[in-house]
Design an enzyme around this catalytic site. Structure first.
Site, short mmCIF file in Angstrom:
data_model
loop_
_atom_site.label_atom_id
_atom_site.label_comp_id
_atom_site.label_asym_id
_atom_site.label_seq_id
_atom_site.Cartn_x
_atom_site.Cartn_y
_atom_site.Cartn_z
N GLU A 93 57.62 -71.94 41.61
CA GLU A 93 58.44 -71.59 42.29
C GLU A 93 60.34 -71.61 41.87
OE1 GLU A 93 59.30 -70.49 47.41
OE2 GLU A 93 58.23 -72.62 46.36
N LYS A 109 56.97 -62.12 46.19
CA LYS A 109 55.90 -62.76 47.43
C LYS A 109 56.24 -61.66 48.40
CE LYS A 109 56.99 -66.93 50.53
NZ LYS A 109 56.92 -68.83 50.22
N CYS A 162 54.16 -70.32 47.31
CA CYS A 162 54.19 -71.54 48.17
C CYS A 162 53.62 -71.30 49.19
CB CYS A 162 54.97 -71.63 48.60
SG CYS A 162 55.79 -72.61 49.60
#
Length: 506
Positions: free
Chosen positions: A263, A326, A381
């Site tokens: 990430e 995301k 994440c």
């Protein structure tokens, strides 16, 4: 003297509950920690049952103290991100962790009220478990949700994890709470309670032998690059250039079916990256026949101009680039809840108000020569925390999903237990979906997980290294992917409605 005795008894009960909350959080990091949960929770229920004569406010305080001990230990690493990395005032950072822990503890506290409310019920254990499931579900959705440190992920090393492919993590939670209550009842009905507990555990173990997914094609070769760069370097222009050079160099060292960097491994916005960088990597993909997944900062148009996104770019041989933004953002870390901009001003970190990606983004297709492509569901994440969202994405994707990929940067949290906590969450996600998983992280834990969630290979934390491995894709859908949380929530709500009706009648 009587007043003093009552006062000291209340203090000792509060201290014991706080200590049990702390202990419950600590044993999660131990081998077989899921088993240790059961006796600890049994003691908690025993203490709370002994305090049922207290006023509502006093009982509420006891439940809150227990939850506070649990979450303060489980979430203390947030202090590192706010103070050590973000430069926030230490007192304000500590207060923020305390307030979040109190908020999380309030869900635990609400669930424990069923002990007091249903104290005469013959199915008090089932009602307590149902209350806990509903509270955990709400904790995962209210204010965008923060279900971190639930009881379910710790069950990966406990007796009830194998129910996850059928009914999900909330079912693990249900069984943990119910079983710990039944342990408390063994002294009054030893044979009956022991048989029920052992039969349930045996049934769960038998259920776990059923496989709902199967191998798909040949294993693929993967390389997971762990850069181990301190978070403070993410905002240093010279250090950013060094990080980009490192990752490009590592990518080029050896081809593989899939190469992943973590990430925001390229911490600059996509349009500010070195000229021709992505084209250069696309050419490498074309010539080496390697599929690349790159973590970077994306940009999308908005009413205020360009807005940042937490993005993964996929490059496949002779194919248009893939893009995943995301979806589930971290409150305060990646988006600012309404009315809290004053808080972010104290949290001196750039790029803290990102745009969300759409929920229906397709999986990344890993192209293989003369073989069917492998589709990977990407999470970045924090998204790995939300099992029902991932299951829903897999269910509704037009293309089948064969593999999970999580790209993470936990350098924000230093040398804490945050990486091991997220590893357990990833393991639970693999178990729920019946799919293997790859974790590519900056500082750890970079890992390869089997379709049963078991750790196959990993890199040591805080080392700069590359994990080369082979992973077997799987196809198919587990019952949990098809049904989600509906069965366990329906059962829990039905039990609670029945409990309330019986309570009012008698």
């Amino acid at each position: 003297m009587l007043i003093y005795k009552i006062f000291t008894q209340r203090i000792s009960t509060g201290v014991a509950l706080f200590g049990l909350g702390v202990l419950l959080a600590l044993v999660a990091e131990l081998p077989y920690g899921g088993w240790y949960q059961l006796p600890i929770l049994s003691i908690v229920w025993w203490l709370l049952r002994n305090e049922m004569s207290q006023t509502t406010k006093q009982y509420f305080a006891y439940g809150l103290i227990f939850g506070l001990g649990y979450f303060l230990i489980g979430l203390w690493w947030l202090y590192i991100s706010m103070h050590d990395v973000g430069g926030m005032n230490p007192i304000l950072s500590a207060i923020a962790v305390l307030l979040l822990s109190l908020y999380m503890a309030s869900y635990f506290c609400a669930a424990t009220f069923s002990i007091r409310y249903f104290k005469q019920s013959q199915i008090a254990g089932l009602l307590l478990a149902s209350s806990w499931v509903v509270a955990e579900y709400l904790r995962g959705y209210i204010f965008t949700g923060f279900p971190w440190m639930g009881l379910a992920e710790n069950q990966f090393t406990g007796p009830f994890s194998l129910i996850a492919p059928v009914f999900g993590g909330l079912a693990c939670t249900f069984l943990v709470v119910w079983a710990s209550w039944e342990i408390l009842q063994i002294r009054t009905h030893p044979i009956k309670r022991a048989v029920m507990l052992l039969a349930t555990i045996a049934l769960i173990q038998f259920t776990g032998k059923i496989s709902y997914t199967k191998p798909f094609g040949e294993p693929i070769s993967v390389r997971l690059i762990q850069g181990n760069f301190e978070q403070s370097l993410k905002f240093n222009p010279q250090a950013i250039s060094q990080q980009i050079d490192f990752y490009v160099s590592e990518i080029e060292k050896q081809s593989a079916n899939l190469i992943i960097i973590p990430e925001t491994a390229f911490p600059w916005p996509q349009n500010n990256l070195p000229s021709g960088l992505l084209n250069y990597l696309q050419n490498y993909s074309n010539t080496s026949l390697s599929n690349l997944l790159l973590g970077l900062v994306g940009e999308v148009p908005s009413d205020q101009g360009l807005q940042y996104t937490n993005r993964a770019i996929g490059l496949s041989p002779n194919t248009a680039p893939y893009q995943y933004d995301k979806v589930h953002l971290v409150p305060f870390g990646e988006f600012i809840p309404p009315g809290f901009h004053w808080f972010i001003k104290a949290f001196n970190v750039p790029l803290s108000d990102f745009a969300r990606g759409s929920f229906d983004q397709k999986p990344f297709s890993i192209e293989r020569k003369n073989q069917a492509s492998v589709n990977a569901a990407i999470t970045i994440c924090y998204e790995d925390v939300f099992g029902s969202e991932l299951a829903s994405r897999i269910k509704h994707n037009k293309e089948p999903v064969h593999l999970l990929v999580n790209m993470t940067n936990l350098a924000w949290f230093g040398q804490s237990q945050a990486p091991t906590q997220q590893l357990r969450l990833s393991q639970l996600r693999s178990l729920e979906t019946g799919l293997p998983a790859l974790r590519a992280t900056n500082t750890g834990i970079t890992a390869v997980l089997g379709s049963d969630g078991k750790l196959l290979q990993n890199l040591p934390e805080f080392t700069q290294a590359t994990l080369a491995a082979k992973i077997q894709p799987y196809s198919g859908q587990t019952p949990y992917v098809r049904w989600g949380n509906l069965p366990i929530l329906s059962l829990s709500v039905a039990l609670l409605i029945w409990g309330f009706i019986r309570h009012r009648r008698f």
